[in-house]
Scaffold this active site. Sequence first.
Site, mmCIF file in Angstrom:
data_model
loop_
_atom_site.group_PDB
_atom_site.id
_atom_site.type_symbol
_atom_site.label_atom_id
_atom_site.label_comp_id
_atom_site.label_asym_id
_atom_site.label_seq_id
_atom_site.Cartn_x
_atom_site.Cartn_y
_atom_site.Cartn_z
ATOM 1 N N ARG A 101 0.877 -1.188 0.000
ATOM 2 C CA ARG A 101 0.000 0.000 0.000
ATOM 3 C C ARG A 101 0.902 1.222 0.000
ATOM 4 O O ARG A 101 1.688 1.426 0.927
ATOM 5 C CB ARG A 101 -0.909 0.010 1.235
ATOM 6 C CG ARG A 101 -1.602 1.344 1.441
ATOM 7 C CD ARG A 101 -2.690 1.305 2.494
ATOM 8 N NE ARG A 101 -3.833 0.545 2.016
ATOM 9 C CZ ARG A 101 -5.021 0.553 2.606
ATOM 10 N NH1 ARG A 101 -5.229 1.273 3.700
ATOM 11 N NH2 ARG A 101 -6.010 -0.172 2.127
ATOM 12 N N HIS A 128 -7.543 0.626 -6.171
ATOM 13 C CA HIS A 128 -7.654 -0.253 -4.997
ATOM 14 C C HIS A 128 -8.246 -1.592 -5.478
ATOM 15 O O HIS A 128 -9.376 -1.952 -5.124
ATOM 16 C CB HIS A 128 -8.541 0.420 -3.939
ATOM 17 C CG HIS A 128 -8.438 -0.175 -2.572
ATOM 18 N ND1 HIS A 128 -7.607 -1.248 -2.269
ATOM 19 C CD2 HIS A 128 -9.079 0.142 -1.399
ATOM 20 C CE1 HIS A 128 -7.743 -1.537 -0.984
ATOM 21 N NE2 HIS A 128 -8.624 -0.722 -0.439
ATOM 22 N N GLN A 131 -9.860 -4.317 -3.154
ATOM 23 C CA GLN A 131 -11.168 -3.960 -2.618
ATOM 24 C C GLN A 131 -12.273 -4.297 -3.620
ATOM 25 O O GLN A 131 -13.332 -4.795 -3.246
ATOM 26 C CB GLN A 131 -11.189 -2.453 -2.301
ATOM 27 C CG GLN A 131 -12.498 -1.984 -1.724
ATOM 28 C CD GLN A 131 -12.730 -2.495 -0.309
ATOM 29 O OE1 GLN A 131 -11.887 -2.329 0.554
ATOM 30 N NE2 GLN A 131 -13.884 -3.112 -0.064
ATOM 31 N N ASP A 227 -17.591 6.340 -1.023
ATOM 32 C CA ASP A 227 -16.311 6.261 -0.319
ATOM 33 C C ASP A 227 -16.098 7.614 0.362
ATOM 34 O O ASP A 227 -16.796 8.591 0.064
ATOM 35 C CB ASP A 227 -15.192 5.960 -1.342
ATOM 36 C CG ASP A 227 -13.820 5.772 -0.696
ATOM 37 O OD1 ASP A 227 -13.757 5.512 0.531
ATOM 38 O OD2 ASP A 227 -12.812 5.891 -1.417
ATOM 39 N N CYS A 267 -16.295 0.777 1.069
ATOM 40 C CA CYS A 267 -15.056 0.030 1.365
ATOM 41 C C CYS A 267 -14.660 0.155 2.827
ATOM 42 O O CYS A 267 -13.927 -0.686 3.328
ATOM 43 C CB CYS A 267 -13.938 0.477 0.436
ATOM 44 S SG CYS A 267 -13.435 2.191 0.679
ATOM 45 N N ARG A 295 -12.752 -9.190 1.981
ATOM 46 C CA ARG A 295 -11.344 -8.818 1.774
ATOM 47 C C ARG A 295 -10.464 -10.038 2.020
ATOM 48 O O ARG A 295 -9.518 -10.291 1.281
ATOM 49 C CB ARG A 295 -10.942 -7.670 2.723
ATOM 50 C CG ARG A 295 -11.646 -6.353 2.463
ATOM 51 C CD ARG A 295 -11.331 -5.804 1.078
ATOM 52 N NE ARG A 295 -9.915 -5.662 0.839
ATOM 53 C CZ ARG A 295 -9.161 -4.639 1.271
ATOM 54 N NH1 ARG A 295 -9.719 -3.650 1.935
ATOM 55 N NH2 ARG A 295 -7.862 -4.583 1.003
HETATM 56 N N1 NVA Z 1 -10.277 6.306 -1.070
HETATM 57 C C1 NVA Z 1 -9.882 5.889 0.269
HETATM 58 C C2 NVA Z 1 -10.004 4.408 0.422
HETATM 59 C C3 NVA Z 1 -9.682 3.900 1.802
HETATM 60 C C4 NVA Z 1 -9.733 2.409 1.901
HETATM 61 C C5 NVA Z 1 -8.457 6.328 0.546
HETATM 62 O O1 NVA Z 1 -7.609 6.205 -0.354
HETATM 63 O O2 NVA Z 1 -8.194 6.815 1.646
HETATM 64 N N1 CP Z 2 -11.061 -0.626 2.817
HETATM 65 C C1 CP Z 2 -9.779 -0.609 3.220
HETATM 66 O O1 CP Z 2 -8.848 -0.775 2.420
HETATM 67 O O2 CP Z 2 -9.616 -0.435 4.555
HETATM 68 P P1 CP Z 2 -8.246 -0.176 5.333
HETATM 69 O O3 CP Z 2 -7.760 1.191 4.925
HETATM 70 O O4 CP Z 2 -8.618 -0.256 6.777
HETATM 71 O O5 CP Z 2 -7.254 -1.230 4.934
#
Ligand code: NVA
Ligand code: CP
Length: 309
Positions: A101, A128, A131, A227, A267, A295
């Site tokens: 990530r 993502h 997800q 989201d 998500c 997940r």
């Molecule tokens: N769009 C959000 C998704 C979190 C799982 C982010 O990137 O923070």
């Molecule tokens: N949805 C998701 O990716 O959650 P986290 O940021 O908690 O991993």
Amino acid sequence: MTRHLLRDDDLTAAEQREVLELALAFRKDRHLHQPFAGPRAVAVLFDKPSTRTRVSFSAGVAELGGYPLVLDAGSSQMGRGESVSDTAKVLGRQVSAIVWRTFGQERVEEMAEHAGVPVVNALTDSFHPCQILADLAAIADARGGVDALKGLTLAYVGDGANNMAHSYLLGCALAGMHVRIGAPADYMPDERIVLDAKKIAAEQGGSISVTTDHDDAVRGADVIATDTWVSMGDEEQSDARTGRFDQYQVNSRTMELAAEGAQVLHCLPAYRGKEITAEVLDGPQSIVWLEAEYRLHAQKALLTWLVSQ
Ligand code: NVA
Ligand code: CP
């Protein structure tokens, strides 16, 4: 050839289907396959916070018979400037797969170029894909199987320029779905990704539409998704974003416009009262907890599939 999942369309439609079928099978039998028995290690690296991704990859790799090696940016030498390519060459000689990530998409691409083992995007600024596999598997499970996905309409409203919007475009198009994005004019998805999604949709019998109108986006949709309005890395724009997305909130009115029995995805983490009301998130049409559970199953399916190529 070593396969990776850096963006949703790194899988073909047929391959995505295989992974989704396997995800549903893993939900029925947690120990269906043990590709990392030995155990073999999988590196799981985080440059941004995470709850679901961290826990589901840790538990998932363990359930696959392997050893999850979870590292935060600050505790690896990358946090002190070691290059992505040097890190990739070292990790690739020691672990069976790398899950990462991070911020820019080019970083996971560089890791994949040099690692020699599968690299999985666990969220970048652009996509993502893990997800979306979980989301598709949850919809399929709730609707009786993977065959149910083709022809469904998914409407995503809110920040159309973020990783989730981009991944819904590509991932749901691959599944043969109709994807609608409803977002403010200056928070629209990347045009190149919209074009890629349109090509995939044309091949798979789906369609893509992008609008600034919440009502047009959600009217008659089978699945409603949203989201956060402030993604990780966007925090400094928090003030500039205030008030910009209010008309895209998922609330009881959204659900009145959607198809009867429409399902709701998020998500998570969710900000009740902002992008979605508590009434909808915690209501009977929400499948967000099944989505979060998937997940685990979807990533186990993905890793099992990737290392068997
Ligand atoms: N769009 C959000 C998704 C979190 C799982 C982010 O990137 O923070
Ligand atoms: N949805 C998701 O990716 O959650 P986290 O940021 O908690 O991993």
